[in-house]
Scaffold this motif. Structure first.
Motif, PDB file in Angstrom:
ATOM      1  N   ARG A  27       0.835  -1.207   0.000  1.00 54.20           N
ATOM      2  CA  ARG A  27       0.000   0.000   0.000  1.00 54.20           C
ATOM      3  C   ARG A  27       0.867   1.253   0.000  1.00 54.20           C
ATOM      4  O   ARG A  27       0.530   2.255  -0.626  1.00 54.20           O
ATOM      5  N   HIS A  30       2.091   1.695  -3.491  1.00 54.13           N
ATOM      6  CA  HIS A  30       0.926   2.163  -4.264  1.00 54.13           C
ATOM      7  C   HIS A  30       0.738   3.672  -4.054  1.00 54.13           C
ATOM      8  O   HIS A  30       0.537   4.416  -5.011  1.00 54.13           O
ATOM      9  N   HIS A  59      -3.952   9.821   0.007  1.00 56.26           N
ATOM     10  CA  HIS A  59      -5.315   9.331  -0.254  1.00 56.26           C
ATOM     11  C   HIS A  59      -5.653   8.063   0.536  1.00 56.26           C
ATOM     12  O   HIS A  59      -6.785   7.883   0.956  1.00 56.26           O
ATOM     13  N   ASP A  60      -4.671   7.176   0.753  1.00 59.09           N
ATOM     14  CA  ASP A  60      -4.938   5.940   1.502  1.00 59.09           C
ATOM     15  C   ASP A  60      -4.377   5.994   2.928  1.00 59.09           C
ATOM     16  O   ASP A  60      -4.015   4.969   3.511  1.00 59.09           O
ATOM     17  N   ASP A 137      -5.287   6.759  -8.740  1.00 57.72           N
ATOM     18  CA  ASP A 137      -5.472   5.608  -7.860  1.00 57.72           C
ATOM     19  C   ASP A 137      -5.623   4.325  -8.688  1.00 57.72           C
ATOM     20  O   ASP A 137      -5.103   3.268  -8.326  1.00 57.72           O
ATOM     21  N   ARG A 143      -0.642  -0.882 -10.703  1.00 55.82           N
ATOM     22  CA  ARG A 143      -1.900  -1.513 -11.119  1.00 55.82           C
ATOM     23  C   ARG A 143      -1.668  -2.221 -12.460  1.00 55.82           C
ATOM     24  O   ARG A 143      -1.052  -1.655 -13.365  1.00 55.82           O
TER      25      ARG A 143
HETATM   26 FE   LIG Z   1      -5.466   3.763  -3.371  1.00 51.83          FE
END
Ligand SMILES: [Fe+2]
Ligand SMILES: [Fe+2]
Length: 214
Positions: A27, A30, A59-60, A137, A143
């Motif tokens: 994460r 990411h 954001h996370d 995102d 991704r």
């Molecule tokens: Fe995310």
């Protein structure tokens, strides 16, 4: 610390280090990917790169909580949740992150907090920064998949709103394919970007949309 200049390198590095302790290594990577991708999108689409990079990093911020943990976090930061949202703990991390970051770092601009808040569920009539973080995102380099590769090639080649709708449609399909519950406002959010809708006509940049005028 809380009122330090949020656009300084010191602030970015301090939050980056803090984030590494808040989420797992995947994460964390990411989040760095989203920060870079959001900055690149901001450059291409004429938004504020520093805001995009910061919102991407943050954001996370609350993604490290498990389901009971995120519900407790929502109470702790003072969110009032509908029964529907309470039943969907996986989507709450954007909402709790925005509230917690607003409380802990009052110097953060509302534009950055809004982009963090909207990155999971989307919102009606989102601004450029909101869309940029939402897209980043989904399309950051970590991704993978055929659709992601295809959409990534469209970055900078199609109008921002069109790219956002492509990504939004992709997520909606994924939610259905994975048999996850659908947020009840998804249709309202989608419709707000359709040329037939009044809210669409009042959005800045609506005339760059490629598929026809009302
Ligand atoms: Fe995310
Ligand atoms: Fe997220």
């Amino acid at each position: 610390m809380g009122d330090a200049n949020p656009f300084s390198e010191e602030f970015f590095e301090a939050r980056r280090a803090e984030l590494e302790g808040r989420v797992g290594p995947r994460r964390f990577q990411h989040s760095l990917g989203v920060a870079d991708t959001a900055a690149a999108l901001a450059r291409v689409y004429g938004a504020d790169e520093r805001e995009a990079r910061l919102a991407g990093l943050l954001h996370d911020w609350d993604k490290g909580y498990d389901d009971p943990g995120i519900l407790a976090r929502a109470d702790e930061v003072g969110l009032t949740l509908s029964d529907e949202l309470r039943s969907m703990p996986r989507v709450l991390h954007g909402l709790t992150a925005a509230a917690a970051l607003r409380r802990d770092f009052p110097a953060l601009p509302e534009t950055v907090l809004a982009a963090v808040e909207r990155h999971t569920l989307g919102e009606v009539a989102m601004g450029d920064l909101d869309m940029i973080v939402y897209i980043a995102d989904a399309l950051e380099p970590g991704r993978t998949g055929r659709t992601v590769e295809k959409l990534r090639k469209q970055m900078g080649k199609v109008p921002l709103r069109e790219l956002f709708l492509e990504v939004y449609a992709y997520w909606v399909r994924l939610i259905m394919e994975r048999r996850h519950p659908m947020y009840s406002r998804t249709t309202e959010i989608w419709n707000s970007y359709m040329p037939e809708q009044e809210v669409f006509r009042t959005m800045p940049g609506a005339d760059t949309m490629p598929y026809g005028r009302p």
